[in-house]
Design an enzyme around this catalytic site. Structure first.
Site, PDB file in Angstrom:
ATOM      1  N   HIS A  23       7.757  17.562  -7.151  1.00 36.46           N
ATOM      2  CA  HIS A  23       8.150  18.795  -6.465  1.00 36.46           C
ATOM      3  C   HIS A  23       7.390  18.948  -5.145  1.00 36.46           C
ATOM      4  O   HIS A  23       7.984  19.197  -4.088  1.00 36.46           O
ATOM      5  CB  HIS A  23       7.861  19.985  -7.395  1.00 36.46           C
ATOM      6  CG  HIS A  23       8.175  21.313  -6.788  1.00 36.46           C
ATOM      7  ND1 HIS A  23       7.231  22.072  -6.151  1.00 36.46           N
ATOM      8  CD2 HIS A  23       9.343  21.998  -6.704  1.00 36.46           C
ATOM      9  CE1 HIS A  23       7.788  23.191  -5.707  1.00 36.46           C
ATOM     10  NE2 HIS A  23       9.079  23.168  -6.036  1.00 36.46           N
ATOM     11  N   GLY A  52      -1.734  -7.166  -1.962  1.00 38.56           N
ATOM     12  CA  GLY A  52      -2.407  -6.813  -3.204  1.00 38.56           C
ATOM     13  C   GLY A  52      -1.616  -7.132  -4.454  1.00 38.56           C
ATOM     14  O   GLY A  52      -2.050  -6.865  -5.561  1.00 38.56           O
ATOM     15  N   SER A  81      32.595  20.241   6.919  1.00 34.67           N
ATOM     16  CA  SER A  81      31.205  19.801   6.928  1.00 34.67           C
ATOM     17  C   SER A  81      30.862  19.446   5.488  1.00 34.67           C
ATOM     18  O   SER A  81      30.980  20.279   4.589  1.00 34.67           O
ATOM     19  CB  SER A  81      30.293  20.914   7.432  1.00 34.67           C
ATOM     20  OG  SER A  81      28.954  20.496   7.343  1.00 34.67           O
ATOM     21  N   CYS A 138      26.004  18.333   6.675  1.00 35.10           N
ATOM     22  CA  CYS A 138      24.783  19.114   6.834  1.00 35.10           C
ATOM     23  C   CYS A 138      23.963  18.925   5.574  1.00 35.10           C
ATOM     24  O   CYS A 138      24.478  18.537   4.550  1.00 35.10           O
ATOM     25  CB  CYS A 138      25.110  20.588   7.057  1.00 35.10           C
ATOM     26  SG  CYS A 138      26.138  21.320   5.791  1.00 35.10           S
ATOM     27  N   ARG A 144       3.128 -13.891  11.098  1.00 34.86           N
ATOM     28  CA  ARG A 144       4.343 -13.103  10.846  1.00 34.86           C
ATOM     29  C   ARG A 144       4.425 -12.039  11.922  1.00 34.86           C
ATOM     30  O   ARG A 144       3.430 -11.748  12.601  1.00 34.86           O
ATOM     31  CB  ARG A 144       4.291 -12.455   9.464  1.00 34.86           C
ATOM     32  CG  ARG A 144       3.228 -11.416   9.386  1.00 34.86           C
ATOM     33  CD  ARG A 144       3.055 -10.849   8.006  1.00 34.86           C
ATOM     34  NE  ARG A 144       1.704 -10.297   7.959  1.00 34.86           N
ATOM     35  CZ  ARG A 144       1.051  -9.993   6.872  1.00 34.86           C
ATOM     36  NH1 ARG A 144       1.596 -10.209   5.691  1.00 34.86           N
ATOM     37  NH2 ARG A 144      -0.152  -9.480   6.912  1.00 34.86           N
ATOM     38  N   MET A 148      -0.655 -10.194  -5.596  1.00 38.04           N
ATOM     39  CA  MET A 148      -1.170 -11.352  -6.325  1.00 38.04           C
ATOM     40  C   MET A 148      -2.160 -12.033  -5.415  1.00 38.04           C
ATOM     41  O   MET A 148      -1.888 -12.273  -4.255  1.00 38.04           O
ATOM     42  CB  MET A 148       0.019 -12.258  -6.641  1.00 38.04           C
ATOM     43  CG  MET A 148      -0.273 -13.744  -6.623  1.00 38.04           C
ATOM     44  SD  MET A 148      -0.799 -14.330  -8.229  1.00 38.04           S
ATOM     45  CE  MET A 148      -1.573 -15.855  -7.739  1.00 38.04           C
ATOM     46  N   TYR A 155      29.471  13.846  13.373  1.00 38.65           N
ATOM     47  CA  TYR A 155      28.078  14.230  13.607  1.00 38.65           C
ATOM     48  C   TYR A 155      27.336  14.365  12.289  1.00 38.65           C
ATOM     49  O   TYR A 155      27.945  14.504  11.231  1.00 38.65           O
ATOM     50  CB  TYR A 155      27.989  15.544  14.400  1.00 38.65           C
ATOM     51  CG  TYR A 155      28.428  16.759  13.635  1.00 38.65           C
ATOM     52  CD1 TYR A 155      27.541  17.458  12.821  1.00 38.65           C
ATOM     53  CD2 TYR A 155      29.744  17.220  13.712  1.00 38.65           C
ATOM     54  CE1 TYR A 155      27.950  18.561  12.101  1.00 38.65           C
ATOM     55  CE2 TYR A 155      30.165  18.329  12.997  1.00 38.65           C
ATOM     56  CZ  TYR A 155      29.257  19.001  12.189  1.00 38.65           C
ATOM     57  OH  TYR A 155      29.649  20.088  11.464  1.00 38.65           O
ATOM     58  N   LYS A 194       5.819 -15.868   3.874  1.00 36.22           N
ATOM     59  CA  LYS A 194       4.707 -16.738   4.236  1.00 36.22           C
ATOM     60  C   LYS A 194       5.174 -18.180   4.375  1.00 36.22           C
ATOM     61  O   LYS A 194       4.858 -18.857   5.360  1.00 36.22           O
ATOM     62  CB  LYS A 194       3.623 -16.624   3.156  1.00 36.22           C
ATOM     63  CG  LYS A 194       2.248 -17.027   3.615  1.00 36.22           C
ATOM     64  CD  LYS A 194       1.228 -16.847   2.487  1.00 36.22           C
ATOM     65  CE  LYS A 194       0.835 -15.391   2.320  1.00 36.22           C
ATOM     66  NZ  LYS A 194       0.047 -15.167   1.097  1.00 36.22           N
ATOM     67  N   ARG A 198      -0.728 -20.005  -2.944  1.00 41.77           N
ATOM     68  CA  ARG A 198      -0.553 -18.695  -2.309  1.00 41.77           C
ATOM     69  C   ARG A 198       0.818 -18.117  -2.630  1.00 41.77           C
ATOM     70  O   ARG A 198       1.833 -18.783  -2.453  1.00 41.77           O
ATOM     71  CB  ARG A 198      -0.674 -18.843  -0.786  1.00 41.77           C
ATOM     72  CG  ARG A 198      -1.765 -19.784  -0.358  1.00 41.77           C
ATOM     73  CD  ARG A 198      -1.714 -20.096   1.135  1.00 41.77           C
ATOM     74  NE  ARG A 198      -1.931 -18.915   1.975  1.00 41.77           N
ATOM     75  CZ  ARG A 198      -1.839 -18.934   3.297  1.00 41.77           C
ATOM     76  NH1 ARG A 198      -1.488 -20.056   3.937  1.00 41.77           N
ATOM     77  NH2 ARG A 198      -2.058 -17.845   3.980  1.00 41.77           N
TER      78      ARG A 198
HETATM   79  P1  ADP Z   1      -2.804 -12.852   1.481  1.00 41.93           P
HETATM   80  O1  ADP Z   1      -1.338 -12.783   1.499  1.00 41.93           O
HETATM   81  O2  ADP Z   1      -3.453 -11.908   0.531  1.00 41.93           O
HETATM   82  O3  ADP Z   1      -3.381 -12.833   2.860  1.00 41.93           O
HETATM   83  P2  ADP Z   1      -3.196 -15.666   1.573  1.00 41.93           P
HETATM   84  O4  ADP Z   1      -2.371 -16.583   0.777  1.00 41.93           O
HETATM   85  O5  ADP Z   1      -2.820 -15.553   2.985  1.00 41.93           O
HETATM   86  O6  ADP Z   1      -3.174 -14.258   0.855  1.00 41.93           O
HETATM   87  O7  ADP Z   1      -4.684 -16.166   1.425  1.00 41.93           O
HETATM   88  C1  ADP Z   1      -5.850 -15.402   1.272  1.00 41.93           C
HETATM   89  C2  ADP Z   1      -6.926 -15.957   2.164  1.00 41.93           C
HETATM   90  O8  ADP Z   1      -7.162 -17.320   1.894  1.00 41.93           O
HETATM   91  C3  ADP Z   1      -6.541 -15.863   3.624  1.00 41.93           C
HETATM   92  O9  ADP Z   1      -7.635 -15.467   4.383  1.00 41.93           O
HETATM   93  C4  ADP Z   1      -6.146 -17.279   3.949  1.00 41.93           C
HETATM   94  O10 ADP Z   1      -6.347 -17.544   5.309  1.00 41.93           O
HETATM   95  C5  ADP Z   1      -7.045 -18.098   3.046  1.00 41.93           C
HETATM   96  N1  ADP Z   1      -6.408 -19.374   2.739  1.00 41.93           N
HETATM   97  C6  ADP Z   1      -5.217 -19.540   2.147  1.00 41.93           C
HETATM   98  N2  ADP Z   1      -4.889 -20.850   2.077  1.00 41.93           N
HETATM   99  C7  ADP Z   1      -5.922 -21.517   2.636  1.00 41.93           C
HETATM  100  C8  ADP Z   1      -6.169 -22.907   2.896  1.00 41.93           C
HETATM  101  N3  ADP Z   1      -5.287 -23.832   2.565  1.00 41.93           N
HETATM  102  N4  ADP Z   1      -7.322 -23.236   3.487  1.00 41.93           N
HETATM  103  C9  ADP Z   1      -8.212 -22.269   3.833  1.00 41.93           C
HETATM  104  N5  ADP Z   1      -8.035 -20.962   3.646  1.00 41.93           N
HETATM  105  C10 ADP Z   1      -6.894 -20.575   3.043  1.00 41.93           C
HETATM  106 MG    MG Z   2      -2.692 -13.853   4.281  1.00 43.78          MG
END
Ligand code: ADP
Ligand code: MG
Ligand code: MG
Length: 947
Positions: free
Chosen positions: A455, A103, A764, A832, A338, A105, A852, A25, A94
């Site tokens: 399993h 999910g 093999s 194999c 991304r 954090m 192979y 990010k 973030r």
């Molecule tokens: P995730 O990786 O779970 O998407 P993010 O860090 O991208 O977490 O943020 C979660 C939400 O909060 C996203 O929808 C993001 O756009 C919003 N968000 C994050 N930072 C800001 C910010 N500075 N201003 C407004 N919205 C934000």
């Molecule tokens: Mg995000």
């Protein structure tokens, strides 16, 4: 090295390449800010270095000072101050690791609010409701994520407040009520924590940063990384960013957008947005979103700007991107981008189209590199035709593909129903080898317990059968289960999707696994890349499987297990008669019957693979596998009694009983005890080949001796084979092409491969047994019971039966290959077994110089792709592997040119096979080859990679 970088920092390298340090990010925020100049709210990234330092020894020295410095800078850029009572700066905190970990954090928004600054926010925006709503959201978010307070504690008061003010929608709760809620929330924090809610923004910030660091080692994150095979020591970065507000008014909003459709790959922007909303609301699905096209109607100027940004992102990243954006009072802000995740179908379509479009283009090699095994898996298996399904349970996506059938709760029940013509889903708490007969007939498998190496998961993947495992909400009792409030009884129809882990009541329509035109195109590119470098064969034991394998692109058979031909209901009694034989005549008669049966099988296989090499392994498993279980017979003996035949079977089963059959009398050892057996098999094979020749076919037979550990063993086995060949083909004018080789599947065989090569035309590597014997792991015993614990505790990074252990077993393969070729440069090398279909293992096999890989038919496309990717990877990395390969083929050319080796090669064909002693010419060939091989070694050293 600093711990903190602003998004607009001028890095020497493109920030998007610095994900190790900045996290995904952070790297992309910096790229958008400093390289692309897009509208991104200011902010800074605390590096993964800081997180690693924190994990090692707590809050790093100097980090506080650096963070303060960057906060001050952010304040001056924004013209606002954190915690200011008049016009406060608010930030988001973030997390962002190198690889996206959804999910892991949650993000904290609106940080910087306190009892004073909330008033400033209200005054500045002229919107008290907005200010107190933000504050109450912040306290609960921070309380839950950073302070670890149960989120539900905040919900009841909110519901009460809504009720008290007589509203139903969150957005209608009046300001005064919200202000009171904020007080109540703070009281909850104080009560739960024994300390008041932090009011100082610096404390809030430090708390949030630390929480992100800590979340890296949380249970959720660890489990995710194990599943996704992400290393535990990478650490996460933390991004601190000025807030922008999509929830200010109706000229504000927030959304997610893809530059192309991530499901189909179709051209054109794709996404959702919401007016007057903040980040999470779109993803959380609490409100109904609008399609991106609607943005064009409501905010045409912003839509245009966004589309221009999408085009720039695609050009810049040279791929489909996903984005998060927010509109604050008519101004567009980019919050994230991304290279976007996509389905297999979309991945193939995009990769192929991106080589052909106008403007920017990718090369075919890049296109091939962008496809993963999972992508191919997805398109090779049927899927749910719709996503509009009611999921009653969700488990691990253990084996890809979707299936529909009637639920059965025992293997016997499943087998009976299947025999009666029903399609069946086998539902078990867990499976064990006793359930295999039910698993074989099932369309799919669902288990309530067990992980990805349980399993059920392992077996299902091996067979290419859909499976959902570890669906914990599934409570089985007797012949029914309940989950999600629904009860499913034996015979009820359910649908499972092993690609997503979904379980649905009733029949869901499935899309056929019909690979698109792009699939064919892309694989043909992969084939062109790997041509002459690494071939792909399949493991198949009968005509239809062989034909299927060829259809998938197999270039021969790397393993035909002849024992499978013995297990059929009509064959088993004959095998037993052979084992029970008291006289040579009886044994001979039984062998004759088997020969006729096997010959028919071989003809079919050779026909399906006409012109391509077929490796036939002579009988491998211990004989007692063909006998009934002693226990069963003994029980029967004690109860109803045994027939004369059964008594003899019991006696034989006792005689053949072994304490450790896996390393007992099997493979070539069996041949030593029952030499007639191998001779019979070779005769059947050669007669089949002769018939194929007579039918104008071009059979290419490779006879393979299993489990050899010494040269002498192979030498002896070779004489049986050559005698049988000579006998079977003595009257033929045109002899079929045949070579003789062995499996290398014990550590000794790998280490003494130089000696063994004297008796072999090919090796093999049987990496399954080699793994068992190198680790001392009995696969059937350890995989179900302890593998999961080993992986969870980090004792093993991978299940070595799925992905080859690079430094142990892989090293033995390397040694075996190198030593084998030191004796005989023309030695053909392959592998194999399951590893032959695993991309990471294929990479190793390519590096060590195998010719192979061979895998199950439905893995063939994946192996074709992975082999091409290995070629590309090692070419990119300085071409060491290519150099080795080139040197090897030079060695082979030299060897062939040396004359005697030519004879050796010819001798490998049947003509003189019986009389040849290969050692002498091979040695000469090795000498001739020394030069180039030495060069190969030097090249490898130069490239800094010894293996
Ligand atoms: P995730 O990786 O779970 O998407 P993010 O860090 O991208 O977490 O943020 C979660 C939400 O909060 C996203 O929808 C993001 O756009 C919003 N968000 C994050 N930072 C800001 C910010 N500075 N201003 C407004 N919205 C934000
Ligand atoms: Mg995000
Ligand atoms: Mg084996």
């Amino acid at each position: 090295m600093p711990y903190v970088y602003a998004f607009d920092h001028k890095h020497r390298r493109p920030p998007m390449e610095m994900k190790d340090l900045l996290g995904g990010k952070g790297a992309n925020l910096a790229e958008m800010t400093s390289v692309l100049g897009l509208p991104v709210p200011h902010g800074f990234t605390i590096t993964t270095d800081a997180c690693r330092a924190y994990m090692d020894g707590g809050w790093p020295d100097g980090l506080s000072a650096e963070v303060s410095k960057h906060v001050r800078r952010l304040e001056s850029q924004m013209g606002k101050r954190l915690g200011d009572a008049d016009d406060p700066l608010l930030v988001s905190v973030r997390s962002g690791a190198k690889f996206s970990m959804p999910g892991m954090m949650d993000t904290v928004l609106n940080l910087g609010l306190n009892d004073e600054s909330v008033k400033g926010l209200a005054a500045q925006t002229g919107d008290e409701r907005f200010a107190f709503d933000s504050y109450r959201r912040f306290i609960s978010m921070y309380g839950r994520i950073v302070l670890g307070i149960d989120g539900e504690l905040f919900e009841a008061p909110f519901e009460r407040a809504k009720h008290a003010s007589g509203v139903t929608s969150d957005a209608d709760v009046p300001a005064a009520e919200l202000a009171e809620l904020a007080e109540e929330y703070k009281a909850i924090v104080a009560r739960e924590l024994g300390t008041p809610f932090p009011q100082r923004p610096d404390d809030q910030l430090r708390g949030a940063i630390e929480a992100v660091f800590k979340s890296w080692n949380g249970a959720r994150a660890r489990a995710y990384r194990i599943r996704e095979r992400i290393a535990h020591d990478l650490g996460t970065a933390v991004n601190v960013q000025a807030m922008v507000f999509g929830n200010r008014d109706d000229r504000s909003g927030t959304g997610v957008g893809f530059t192309r459709d991530p499901a189909s790959g179709a051209h054109g922007a794709y996404g959702d947005f919401l007016i007057n909303a903040q980040g999470e609301d779109v993803v959380a699905g609490i409100r109904n979103t609008l399609p991106l096209a609607a943005l064009d109607e409501q905010f045409p100027a912003i839509y245009k700007e966004l589309m221009a940004i999408f085009a720039r992102l695609e050009t810049h990243y040279r791929d489909m991107c996903d984005t998060e954006f927010t509109i604050e009072q008519g101004k567009l802000w980019m919050l994230q981008t991304r290279v976007g995740k996509r389905t297999g179908r979309a991945a193939l379509r995009m990769a192929v189209e991106m080589t052909r479009q106008r403007g920017w283009k990718i090369t075919r090699e890049e296109a091939v590199s962008r496809i993963t095994a999972e992508h191919l898996d997805q398109v090779l298996h049927p899927q749910f035709a719709t996503s509009d399904v009611t999921v009653i349970a969700k488990g691990l996506a253990a084996s890809p593909g979707a299936a529909v059938g009637k639920a059965y709760f025992t293997a016997d029940g499943a087998a009976e129903a299947a025999a009666a013509g029903d399609k069946v889903i086998l539902v078990r708490s867990e499976t064990s080898p006793e359930d295999v007969h039910g698993m074989i007939v099932a369309e799919g498998i669902l288990t309530a317990r067990g992980g990805l190496v349980s399993h059920a998961a392992v077996v299902a993947r091996g067979w290419g059968k859909p499976a959902v495992c570890g669906a914990e909400s599934v409570r089985i009792s007797g012949a029914s289960f309940t989950s999600g409030g629904v009860t499913v009884r034996e015979g009820d129809v359910i649908s499972i999707d092993g690609t997503t882990g979904q379980v649905v009541l009733g029949e869901v329509a499935l899309t056929a696994a019909e690979p698109s035109a792009e699939f064919t195109t892309l694989l043909s590119w992969a084939d062109a890349i790997r041509k002459g470098r690494m071939a792909v064969r399949a493991n198949a034991d009968n005509g239809p499987d062989s034909a299927n394998a060829r259809h998938f692109g197999a270039e021969g058979i790397g393993l035909c297990r002849t024992e499978h031909m013995f297990l059929g209901e009509d064959r088993l009694p004959i095998v037993r008669r052979m084992i029970l034989a008291d006289t040579p005549e009886e044994e001979h008669a039984a062998l004759e019957q088997l020969r006729v049966a096997q010959k028919a099988d071989f003809i079919e296989i050779l026909e399906a693979m006409d012109g391509l090499p077929v490796t036939v392994r002579l009988l491998d498993p211990p004989l007692h596998e063909f006998l009934p279980s002693t226990e069963e017979l003994e029980i029967k003996q004690a109860t109803v009694g045994l027939s004369a035949e059964e008594q003899r079977l019991l006696a034989a089963a006792k005689v053949w009983h072994e304490f450790n059959p896996m390393i007992g009398t099997r493979g070539v050892r069996l041949g030593v005890i029952k030499p007639g057996l191998y001779a019979m098999q070779v005769r059947a094979l050669m007669e089949a080949a002769a018939e194929r020749v007579a039918a104008k076919g071009k059979p290419r037979v490779e006879v393979m001796i299993p489990l050899t550990v010494t040269r002498e063993e192979l030498g002896l086995a070779r004489t049986w084979v050559t005698d049988a060949i000579a006998e079977a083909t003595k009257d033929l004018r045109k002899k079929p092409e045949v070579t003789i080789g062995t499996m290398i599947e014990t550590p000794r065989a790998a280490i003494r491969a130089d000696e063994i090569a004297e008796e072999a035309d090919f090796f093999s590597f049987g990496t399954n047994d080699l793994t068992q014997l190198t680790f001392g792991f009995s696969r059937d015993d350890v995989e179900g019971r302890m593998m999961a614990a080993y992986i969870e505790q980090g004792l093993l990074k991978r299940n070595p039966f799925e992905t080859i252990d690079q430094t142990g077993v892989g090293e033995l393969v390397r040694v075996g290959a190198e030593r084998g070729r030191s004796t005989k440069p023309t030695l053909k090398l392959g592998v194999c077994g399951e590893h032959g279909g695993d991309p990471e293992s294929i990479d190793l096999f390519y590096r060590v110089g195998l010719d192979y890989v061979s895998c199950s038919p439905f893995r063939v496309p994946i192996a074709r792709l992975a082999a091409a990717q290995a070629v590309i990877t090692h070419r990119d990395r300085g071409g060491a592997a290519t150099a080795i390969k080139a040197a090897q083929s030079a060695a082979r050319v030299a060897a062939r040119a040396a004359g005697p080796a030519k004879a050796a090669k010819k001798a490998a064909t049947v003509k003189k096979a019986a009389t040849v002693k290969k050692a002498a010419p091979a040695k000469k060939a090795a000498t001739a080859a020394k030069g180039p091989r030495g060069a190969a070694r030097a090249t490898r050293k130069a490239a800094g990679r010894s293996r």
